[in-house]
Design a protein around this motif. Structure first.
Motif, PDB file in Angstrom:
ATOM      1  N   ALA A   1      -4.699  -4.617   3.081  1.00 44.89           N
ATOM      2  CA  ALA A   1      -3.591  -3.828   3.639  1.00 44.89           C
ATOM      3  C   ALA A   1      -3.244  -4.261   5.058  1.00 44.89           C
ATOM      4  CB  ALA A   1      -3.961  -2.351   3.621  1.00 44.89           C
TER       5      ALA A   1
ATOM      6  N   ARG B   1      -2.336  -5.477  -1.339  1.00 42.38           N
ATOM      7  CA  ARG B   1      -1.166  -6.381  -1.365  1.00 42.38           C
ATOM      8  C   ARG B   1      -1.418  -7.463  -2.405  1.00 42.38           C
ATOM      9  NH1 ARG B   1       1.622  -4.600   3.086  1.00 42.38           N
ATOM     10  NH2 ARG B   1       0.276  -3.839   4.745  1.00 42.38           N
TER      11      ARG B   1
ATOM     12  N   PRO C   1       0.797  -1.238   0.000  1.00 43.82           N
ATOM     13  CA  PRO C   1       0.000   0.000   0.000  1.00 43.82           C
ATOM     14  C   PRO C   1       0.823   1.279   0.000  1.00 43.82           C
ATOM     15  CG  PRO C   1      -0.892  -1.580   1.583  1.00 43.82           C
ATOM     16  CD  PRO C   1       0.400  -2.148   1.094  1.00 43.82           C
TER      17      PRO C   1
ATOM     18  N   THR D   1       5.283   2.468   6.099  1.00 42.67           N
ATOM     19  CA  THR D   1       4.177   1.896   6.873  1.00 42.67           C
ATOM     20  C   THR D   1       4.716   0.620   7.535  1.00 42.67           C
ATOM     21  OG1 THR D   1       3.425   0.797   4.868  1.00 42.67           O
ATOM     22  CG2 THR D   1       2.255   2.801   5.498  1.00 42.67           C
ATOM     23  N   PRO D   2       4.175   0.273   8.701  1.00 41.15           N
ATOM     24  CA  PRO D   2       4.835  -0.779   9.490  1.00 41.15           C
ATOM     25  C   PRO D   2       4.807  -2.173   8.860  1.00 41.15           C
ATOM     26  CG  PRO D   2       2.806  -0.019  10.567  1.00 41.15           C
ATOM     27  CD  PRO D   2       3.071   0.913   9.418  1.00 41.15           C
ATOM     28  N   VAL D   3       3.627  -2.609   8.415  1.00 42.86           N
ATOM     29  CA  VAL D   3       3.544  -3.979   7.880  1.00 42.86           C
ATOM     30  C   VAL D   3       4.406  -4.101   6.617  1.00 42.86           C
ATOM     31  CG1 VAL D   3       1.991  -5.735   6.951  1.00 42.86           C
ATOM     32  CG2 VAL D   3       1.253  -4.325   8.882  1.00 42.86           C
ATOM     33  N   CYS D   4       4.324  -3.095   5.751  1.00 44.91           N
ATOM     34  CA  CYS D   4       5.112  -3.123   4.506  1.00 44.91           C
ATOM     35  C   CYS D   4       6.605  -3.166   4.815  1.00 44.91           C
ATOM     36  CB  CYS D   4       4.808  -1.897   3.651  1.00 44.91           C
ATOM     37  SG  CYS D   4       3.074  -1.734   3.229  1.00 44.91           S
TER      38      CYS D   4
HETATM   39  C1  BEZ Z   1       1.144  -1.199   6.826  1.00 37.78           C
HETATM   40  O1  BEZ Z   1       1.928  -1.527   5.959  1.00 37.78           O
HETATM   41  O2  BEZ Z   1       1.415  -1.271   8.008  1.00 37.78           O
HETATM   42  C2  BEZ Z   1      -0.227  -0.738   6.467  1.00 37.78           C
HETATM   43  C3  BEZ Z   1      -0.424  -0.040   5.284  1.00 37.78           C
HETATM   44  C4  BEZ Z   1      -1.693   0.420   4.973  1.00 37.78           C
HETATM   45  C5  BEZ Z   1      -2.748   0.156   5.831  1.00 37.78           C
HETATM   46  C6  BEZ Z   1      -2.550  -0.578   6.993  1.00 37.78           C
HETATM   47  C7  BEZ Z   1      -1.280  -1.012   7.315  1.00 37.78           C
END
Ligand code: BEZ
Length: 210
Positions: A141, A122, A38, A42-45
């Protein structure tokens, strides 16, 4: 029109963190995983791209290159890569496409407006040496991907491309595989010298042939 399994993966040229890339040239004679995230920073990415960097050798063993994408620009990618390297204790070693004009995102239907009209979801595309799309998965996301699963699917794709077999539920490399229904028992005996077990006429198991 959205892309489907078996379609030729559309070609494109795009800016990336490793310079301009032509997708079909990048693919060459091997396999490619094209995956979108996304947004940068960003944390998850951040954890996803760090994980992919650490798995580079695993992808290489499978003659597979990876290429990431978001709609952020090159400057953003370059700054974020430093953060990924620092926080994930790795070195990003694959290109990240800067798809600011959304050309590639739209070509691959990576923006799902009812989820978010600005950012890519994703998406994962696995493309084979024949340039055809072998796998499409879409995650929201909020859910980071399981890249072990992706390696497992690539193992299955590469095995089933070579032998007349399919892989059963939860299969892992080294476990028994299923003989394709189109192969009769006589041909199966010749094709699978390790032998096979008939559970039902339509369900025949054989040791992994390679
Ligand atoms: C993430 O990568 O942390 C993330 C990106 C977009 C929406 C929610 C989380």
């Amino acid at each position: 029109m959205s892309l489907r399994l078996g379609d030729i993966a559309p070609d494109f040229t795009a800016k990336s963190s490793e310079g301009d890339i032509n997708f079909h040239q990048y693919l060459g004679e091997g396999w490619v995983v094209l995956f979108s995230h996304p947004a940068d920073y960003t944390p998850v990415c951040t954890t996803e791209l760090g994980t992919v960097a650490k798995y580079k050798a695993e992808f290489e063993k499978r003659n597979t290159k990876v290429i990431a994408l978001s709609v952020d620009g090159l400057e953003s990618h370059q700054g974020w890569i430093k953060d990924i390297n620092e926080t994930q204790n790795t070195t990003v070693n694959f290109p990240i496409i800067a798809d600011e004009d959304r050309k590639v995102s739209e070509l691959y239907d990576m923006i799902h407006p009812n989820a978010n009209d600005k950012f890519t979801v994703r998406s994962v595309f696995v493309v084979g040496p024949d340039k055809k799309i072998k796998l499409i998965i879409t995650y929201p996301a909020s859910t980071g991907r399981n890249f072990d699963e992706l390696l497992r699917v690539i193992d299955s794709l590469q095995l089933t491309a070579k032998f007349s077999v399919a892989t059963p539920a939860n299969w892992k490399p080294g476990e028994d595989v299923v003989i394709a229904p189109a192969i009769n028992n006589e041909d199966a005996a010749a094709k699978f010298p390790k032998g096979f077990k008939i559970v039902k006429n339509y369900l025949r198991l054989t040791p992994q042939p390679n």
